[in-house]
Design a protein around this motif. Structure first.
Motif, mmCIF file in Angstrom:
data_model
loop_
_atom_site.group_PDB
_atom_site.id
_atom_site.type_symbol
_atom_site.label_atom_id
_atom_site.label_comp_id
_atom_site.label_asym_id
_atom_site.label_seq_id
_atom_site.Cartn_x
_atom_site.Cartn_y
_atom_site.Cartn_z
ATOM 1 N N SER A 1 0.806 -1.204 0.000
ATOM 2 C CA SER A 1 0.000 0.000 0.000
ATOM 3 C C SER A 1 0.846 1.263 0.000
ATOM 4 O O SER A 1 0.416 2.282 -0.499
ATOM 5 N N ALA A 2 2.035 1.204 0.567
ATOM 6 C CA ALA A 2 2.877 2.390 0.636
ATOM 7 C C ALA A 2 3.292 2.864 -0.756
ATOM 8 O O ALA A 2 3.578 4.043 -0.949
ATOM 9 N N ASP A 3 3.318 1.976 -1.745
ATOM 10 C CA ASP A 3 3.694 2.353 -3.106
ATOM 11 C C ASP A 3 2.507 2.794 -3.949
ATOM 12 O O ASP A 3 2.676 3.228 -5.077
ATOM 13 N N ASP A 4 1.298 2.671 -3.426
ATOM 14 C CA ASP A 4 0.083 3.028 -4.160
ATOM 15 C C ASP A 4 -0.080 4.546 -4.131
ATOM 16 O O ASP A 4 -0.253 5.144 -3.069
ATOM 17 N N LEU A 5 -0.020 5.178 -5.284
ATOM 18 C CA LEU A 5 -0.105 6.635 -5.364
ATOM 19 C C LEU A 5 -1.486 7.174 -4.982
ATOM 20 O O LEU A 5 -1.639 8.375 -4.781
ATOM 21 N N ARG A 6 -2.485 6.293 -4.895
ATOM 22 C CA ARG A 6 -3.826 6.734 -4.475
ATOM 23 C C ARG A 6 -3.920 6.885 -2.966
ATOM 24 O O ARG A 6 -4.885 7.429 -2.456
ATOM 25 N N ILE A 7 -2.904 6.402 -2.244
ATOM 26 C CA ILE A 7 -2.901 6.454 -0.783
ATOM 27 C C ILE A 7 -1.878 7.480 -0.339
ATOM 28 O O ILE A 7 -0.734 7.455 -0.778
ATOM 29 N N GLU A 8 -2.311 8.362 0.523
ATOM 30 C CA GLU A 8 -1.416 9.401 1.015
ATOM 31 C C GLU A 8 -1.382 9.357 2.538
ATOM 32 O O GLU A 8 -2.410 9.496 3.198
ATOM 33 N N PHE A 9 -0.191 9.124 3.095
ATOM 34 C CA PHE A 9 -0.002 9.124 4.537
ATOM 35 C C PHE A 9 0.390 10.536 4.952
ATOM 36 O O PHE A 9 1.442 11.033 4.582
ATOM 37 N N LEU A 10 -0.460 11.187 5.715
ATOM 38 C CA LEU A 10 -0.265 12.595 6.036
ATOM 39 C C LEU A 10 0.470 12.835 7.339
ATOM 40 O O LEU A 10 0.955 13.934 7.569
ATOM 41 N N GLY A 11 0.521 11.846 8.213
ATOM 42 C CA GLY A 11 1.149 12.049 9.512
ATOM 43 C C GLY A 11 0.249 12.874 10.417
ATOM 44 O O GLY A 11 -0.897 13.150 10.092
ATOM 45 N N PRO A 12 0.774 13.287 11.572
ATOM 46 C CA PRO A 12 -0.042 14.044 12.530
ATOM 47 C C PRO A 12 -0.534 15.366 11.932
ATOM 48 O O PRO A 12 0.202 16.044 11.211
ATOM 49 N N ARG A 13 -1.776 15.680 12.230
ATOM 50 C CA ARG A 13 -2.388 16.927 11.776
ATOM 51 C C ARG A 13 -3.131 17.576 12.927
ATOM 52 O O ARG A 13 -3.581 16.906 13.850
ATOM 53 N N SER A 14 -3.323 18.877 12.829
ATOM 54 C CA SER A 14 -4.067 19.595 13.866
ATOM 55 C C SER A 14 -5.572 19.389 13.657
ATOM 56 O O SER A 14 -6.021 19.068 12.545
ATOM 57 N N VAL A 15 -6.326 19.599 14.698
ATOM 58 C CA VAL A 15 -7.781 19.463 14.640
ATOM 59 C C VAL A 15 -8.361 20.418 13.599
ATOM 60 O O VAL A 15 -9.309 20.074 12.893
ATOM 61 N N GLU A 16 -7.786 21.585 13.483
ATOM 62 C CA GLU A 16 -8.282 22.584 12.536
ATOM 63 C C GLU A 16 -8.135 22.129 11.085
ATOM 64 O O GLU A 16 -8.904 22.539 10.219
ATOM 65 N N GLU A 17 -7.153 21.293 10.810
ATOM 66 C CA GLU A 17 -6.915 20.820 9.450
ATOM 67 C C GLU A 17 -7.841 19.677 9.037
ATOM 68 O O GLU A 17 -8.009 19.418 7.844
ATOM 69 N N LEU A 18 -8.431 18.994 10.008
ATOM 70 C CA LEU A 18 -9.166 17.769 9.709
ATOM 71 C C LEU A 18 -10.363 17.941 8.773
ATOM 72 O O LEU A 18 -10.518 17.129 7.855
ATOM 73 N N PRO A 19 -11.233 18.932 8.946
ATOM 74 C CA PRO A 19 -12.378 19.013 8.032
ATOM 75 C C PRO A 19 -11.978 19.067 6.551
ATOM 76 O O PRO A 19 -12.549 18.348 5.725
ATOM 77 N N GLU A 20 -10.985 19.865 6.232
ATOM 78 C CA GLU A 20 -10.541 19.968 4.841
ATOM 79 C C GLU A 20 -9.941 18.649 4.348
ATOM 80 O O GLU A 20 -10.173 18.230 3.211
ATOM 81 N N ILE A 21 -9.197 17.980 5.211
ATOM 82 C CA ILE A 21 -8.601 16.692 4.841
ATOM 83 C C ILE A 21 -9.695 15.657 4.599
ATOM 84 O O ILE A 21 -9.669 14.946 3.590
ATOM 85 N N PHE A 22 -10.660 15.575 5.513
ATOM 86 C CA PHE A 22 -11.757 14.612 5.336
ATOM 87 C C PHE A 22 -12.519 14.882 4.045
ATOM 88 O O PHE A 22 -12.875 13.963 3.310
ATOM 89 N N GLN A 23 -12.781 16.147 3.752
ATOM 90 C CA GLN A 23 -13.559 16.491 2.562
ATOM 91 C C GLN A 23 -12.813 16.172 1.274
ATOM 92 O O GLN A 23 -13.440 15.947 0.240
#
Length: 131
Positions: A1-23
């Motif tokens: 899965s790590a080589d699949d370009l459709r999957i992006e591992f973002l690492g830790p994010r702030s709560v404020e960033e989550l809505p945009e990431i989920f959308q």
């Protein structure tokens, strides 16, 4: 899965960033060993993500028994890989689970969440008492 370009591992994010990431996501995966409530599942569902999660108490209380998302066994890496590969390759399946998750999130309200949390902790307390 790590080589699949459709999957992006973002690492830790702030709560404020989550809505945009989920959308911006089509699929949300929660491979947790423990999850007491699962609020992050509600957030992802409300944003329209199809959900794959490990079958923790919190995930089961939010998603039901695979009614609003796909549940895999805790530490079930092979099952998780299989379900994710299937969802990535099948648009219909991904859209179906995204719709089920959105419907669940729309039915969910703060009062129900508090009630489910209380019920969850009562169940845990009764199990501890019976040991």
């Amino acid at each position: 899965s790590a080589d699949d370009l459709r999957i992006e591992f973002l690492g830790p994010r702030s709560v404020e960033e989550l809505p945009e990431i989920f959308q911006s996501a089509d699929i949300f995966v929660l491979p947790s060993n423990t999850e007491s409530f699962g609020q992050v599942l509600l957030q992802a569902a409300a944003a329209g993500c199809a959900i794959i999660a490990t079958a923790t108490a919190g995930a089961k209380s939010i998603l039901g028994e695979s009614e609003s998302g796909i549940l895999v066994p805790v530490a079930g890496q092979k099952e998780l890989e299989k379900e994710l590969a299937s969802m990535l390759s099948k648009t219909f399946e991904r859209e179906y689970w995204a719709k089920k998750a959105e419907e669940m999130a729309a039915r969910y309200d703060a009062a129900a969440g508090i009630g489910r949390t209380i019920d969850f902790w009562r169940e845990i307390a009764s199990r501890v008492r019976s040991l």
